[in-house]
Design an enzyme around this catalytic site. Structure first.
Site, PDB file in Angstrom:
ATOM      1  N   HIS A 115       0.685   4.419   3.748  1.00  0.00           N
ATOM      2  CA  HIS A 115       0.324   3.840   2.449  1.00  0.00           C
ATOM      3  C   HIS A 115      -1.171   3.915   2.166  1.00  0.00           C
ATOM      4  CE1 HIS A 115       4.288   1.274   2.352  1.00  0.00           C
ATOM      5  NE2 HIS A 115       4.494   2.559   2.125  1.00  0.00           N
TER       6      HIS A 115
ATOM      7  N   TYR B  75      -8.907  -4.583  -4.356  1.00  0.00           N
ATOM      8  CA  TYR B  75      -9.152  -3.918  -3.074  1.00  0.00           C
ATOM      9  C   TYR B  75     -10.518  -4.294  -2.485  1.00  0.00           C
ATOM     10  CZ  TYR B  75      -4.678  -1.803  -3.498  1.00  0.00           C
ATOM     11  OH  TYR B  75      -3.317  -1.644  -3.586  1.00  0.00           O
TER      12      TYR B  75
ATOM     13  N   GLN C 257       2.317   0.914   7.730  1.00  0.00           N
ATOM     14  CA  GLN C 257       2.257   0.762   6.276  1.00  0.00           C
ATOM     15  C   GLN C 257       0.961   0.055   5.894  1.00  0.00           C
ATOM     16  OE1 GLN C 257       6.368  -0.637   4.680  1.00  0.00           O
ATOM     17  NE2 GLN C 257       6.327  -1.161   6.835  1.00  0.00           N
TER      18      GLN C 257
ATOM     19  N   ALA D 155       4.310 -11.283  16.479  1.00  0.00           N
ATOM     20  CA  ALA D 155       4.003 -10.061  17.233  1.00  0.00           C
ATOM     21  C   ALA D 155       2.934 -10.294  18.298  1.00  0.00           C
ATOM     22  CB  ALA D 155       3.566  -8.960  16.262  1.00  0.00           C
TER      23      ALA D 155
ATOM     24  N   ILE E 121      -2.961  -0.888   5.370  1.00  0.00           N
ATOM     25  CA  ILE E 121      -4.158  -0.153   4.955  1.00  0.00           C
ATOM     26  C   ILE E 121      -5.373  -0.609   5.761  1.00  0.00           C
ATOM     27  CG2 ILE E 121      -3.264   0.392   2.670  1.00  0.00           C
ATOM     28  CD1 ILE E 121      -4.848  -1.987   1.542  1.00  0.00           C
ATOM     29  N   ASP E 122      -5.225  -1.698   6.529  1.00  0.00           N
ATOM     30  CA  ASP E 122      -6.342  -2.093   7.395  1.00  0.00           C
ATOM     31  C   ASP E 122      -6.419  -1.126   8.578  1.00  0.00           C
ATOM     32  OD1 ASP E 122      -4.998  -3.084   9.924  1.00  0.00           O
ATOM     33  OD2 ASP E 122      -4.036  -4.463   8.529  1.00  0.00           O
TER      34      ASP E 122
HETATM   35  N1  APR Z   1       4.319 -11.126  13.593  1.00  0.00           N
HETATM   36  C1  APR Z   1       5.267 -10.278  13.170  1.00  0.00           C
HETATM   37  N2  APR Z   1       5.778 -10.306  11.929  1.00  0.00           N
HETATM   38  C2  APR Z   1       5.301 -11.231  11.083  1.00  0.00           C
HETATM   39  C3  APR Z   1       4.297 -12.154  11.463  1.00  0.00           C
HETATM   40  C4  APR Z   1       3.808 -12.084  12.786  1.00  0.00           C
HETATM   41  N3  APR Z   1       2.866 -12.914  13.243  1.00  0.00           N
HETATM   42  N4  APR Z   1       4.036 -12.943  10.386  1.00  0.00           N
HETATM   43  C5  APR Z   1       4.832 -12.528   9.397  1.00  0.00           C
HETATM   44  N5  APR Z   1       5.609 -11.500   9.813  1.00  0.00           N
HETATM   45  C6  APR Z   1       6.607 -10.740   9.065  1.00  0.00           C
HETATM   46  C7  APR Z   1       7.331 -11.504   7.994  1.00  0.00           C
HETATM   47  O1  APR Z   1       8.452 -12.171   8.552  1.00  0.00           O
HETATM   48  C8  APR Z   1       7.742 -10.393   7.035  1.00  0.00           C
HETATM   49  O2  APR Z   1       9.018  -9.881   7.365  1.00  0.00           O
HETATM   50  O3  APR Z   1       5.926  -9.710   8.393  1.00  0.00           O
HETATM   51  C9  APR Z   1       6.702  -9.305   7.270  1.00  0.00           C
HETATM   52  C10 APR Z   1       5.767  -9.057   6.113  1.00  0.00           C
HETATM   53  O4  APR Z   1       6.503  -8.565   5.023  1.00  0.00           O
HETATM   54  P1  APR Z   1       5.789  -8.120   3.665  1.00  0.00           P
HETATM   55  O5  APR Z   1       4.829  -9.170   3.225  1.00  0.00           O
HETATM   56  O6  APR Z   1       6.853  -7.716   2.736  1.00  0.00           O
HETATM   57  O7  APR Z   1       4.880  -6.861   4.126  1.00  0.00           O
HETATM   58  P2  APR Z   1       5.341  -5.363   4.379  1.00  0.00           P
HETATM   59  O8  APR Z   1       6.770  -5.285   4.758  1.00  0.00           O
HETATM   60  O9  APR Z   1       4.346  -4.764   5.304  1.00  0.00           O
HETATM   61  O10 APR Z   1       5.156  -4.729   2.944  1.00  0.00           O
HETATM   62  C11 APR Z   1       5.466  -3.367   2.763  1.00  0.00           C
HETATM   63  O11 APR Z   1       4.711  -3.541   0.516  1.00  0.00           O
HETATM   64  O12 APR Z   1       3.312  -4.028  -1.284  1.00  0.00           O
HETATM   65  C12 APR Z   1       3.568  -3.272  -0.238  1.00  0.00           C
HETATM   66  O13 APR Z   1       2.313  -1.398   0.227  1.00  0.00           O
HETATM   67  C13 APR Z   1       2.488  -2.732   0.633  1.00  0.00           C
HETATM   68  O14 APR Z   1       2.697  -1.732   2.811  1.00  0.00           O
HETATM   69  C14 APR Z   1       3.110  -2.814   1.999  1.00  0.00           C
HETATM   70  C15 APR Z   1       4.584  -2.783   1.700  1.00  0.00           C
END
Ligand code: APR
Length: 238
Positions: free
Chosen positions: A114, A61, A96, A227, A98-99
């Site tokens: 989270h 972290y 979700q 996004a 943490i930033d």
């Molecule tokens: N704009 C939008 N979406 C994007 C971009 C972007 N520029 N770049 C990547 N993505 C998408 C990817 O396609 C993917 O579906 O963001 C998603 C990220 O997925 P994960 O890495 O699984 O992250 P997240 O879904 O937020 O994870 C959920 O998992 O470990 C934990 O607690 C942690 O909050 C987190 C949770």
């Protein structure tokens, strides 16, 4: 260009994941170069990991804090803050992440389900509230103690722990007529199930991201793209 229309009777619930901060330079979790590649979640993000090797957890972290301090909100964070400024308390943001880039962009009605990178709390759960803490600790010996004697831990919800503010989140989903989910892969529950709750209430459901999430079939609209590129100008407030 895609449009997401927002009508005078709409209440908007937005769920964001790591993807919304990707264009701010923060890595996602499950991409090829993501945070969970080459690391084991169970070594870092579980209560057992904290009990076994708190220094490893804190150092992970600390790196996230160092990255977070360098990051700036991108046009996607700003587009959500602008939408909130227009529709006020008909807007609710659940992240979700943490930033704190949503806050930096100006979002006000927000919960961090989270946890937050810039907070720490007593590992003994002694009842004292989380404290502000963005220190980049280099070893466990630097991590302060709570007045009760317990060591501080990151104010992060680990796997196996209950996400924060679930009652408020459930109430907001119950009254939402439009759910917009941005940049989350649909791997982690309960967040991945929010869209099902919204659909059960007949809300419109939109996903925004460069690739379909695991639960893509539950959305009524899919906006393909990064996004920060697609959100500015997408909201048509009627
Ligand atoms: N704009 C939008 N979406 C994007 C971009 C972007 N520029 N770049 C990547 N993505 C998408 C990817 O396609 C993917 O579906 O963001 C998603 C990220 O997925 P994960 O890495 O699984 O992250 P997240 O879904 O937020 O994870 C959920 O998992 O470990 C934990 O607690 C942690 O909050 C987190 C949770």
């Amino acid at each position: 260009m895609s449009i997401i229309s927002i009508f005078p009777t709409d209440r908007v619930f937005v769920l964001t994941g790591a993807g919304i901060s990707a264009e701010s330079g923060l890595p996602t979790f499950r991409a090829e170069d993501g945070l969970w590649v080459g690391r084991k979640v169970e070594d870092i993000c579980t209560p057992e990991a904290l009990a076994r090797d708190p220094e490893k957890v804190w150092l992970f972290y600390a790196d996230r804090r160092a990255d977070g301090l360098k990051a700036q909100p991108n046009p996607a964070h700003k587009a959500l803050a602008e939408l909130e400024a227009k529709i006020g308390d008909r807007f609710f943001l659940c992240t979700q992440n943490i930033d704190t880039l949503h806050e930096a962009a100006g979002s006000k009605r927000i919960v961090h389900m989270h946890g937050r990178l810039d907070r720490a709390r007593c590992e003994r759960e002694c009842g004292r509230p989380p404290v502000e803490d963005m220190t980049i600790y280099k070893s466990l010996s630097e991590v302060p103690r709570c007045p009760c004697g317990g060591r501080l831990r990151p104010h992060i919800v680990f796997f196996g722990e209950i996400p924060l503010e679930m009652e408020r989140i459930e109430a907001e989903i119950a009254r939402a007529t439009l759910m917009i989910v941005i940049g989350t892969s649909g791997n982690v529950y309960p967040a991945a199930g929010f869209v099902n709750w919204a659909r059960a209430n007949k809300a419109r459901t939109v996903y925004v991201g460069p690739e379909p999430p695991l639960n893509a079939n539950v959305f009524t609209q899919y906006v393909e793209g990064k996004a920060g590129q697609v959100l500015p100008g997408i909201f048509e407030v009627r």
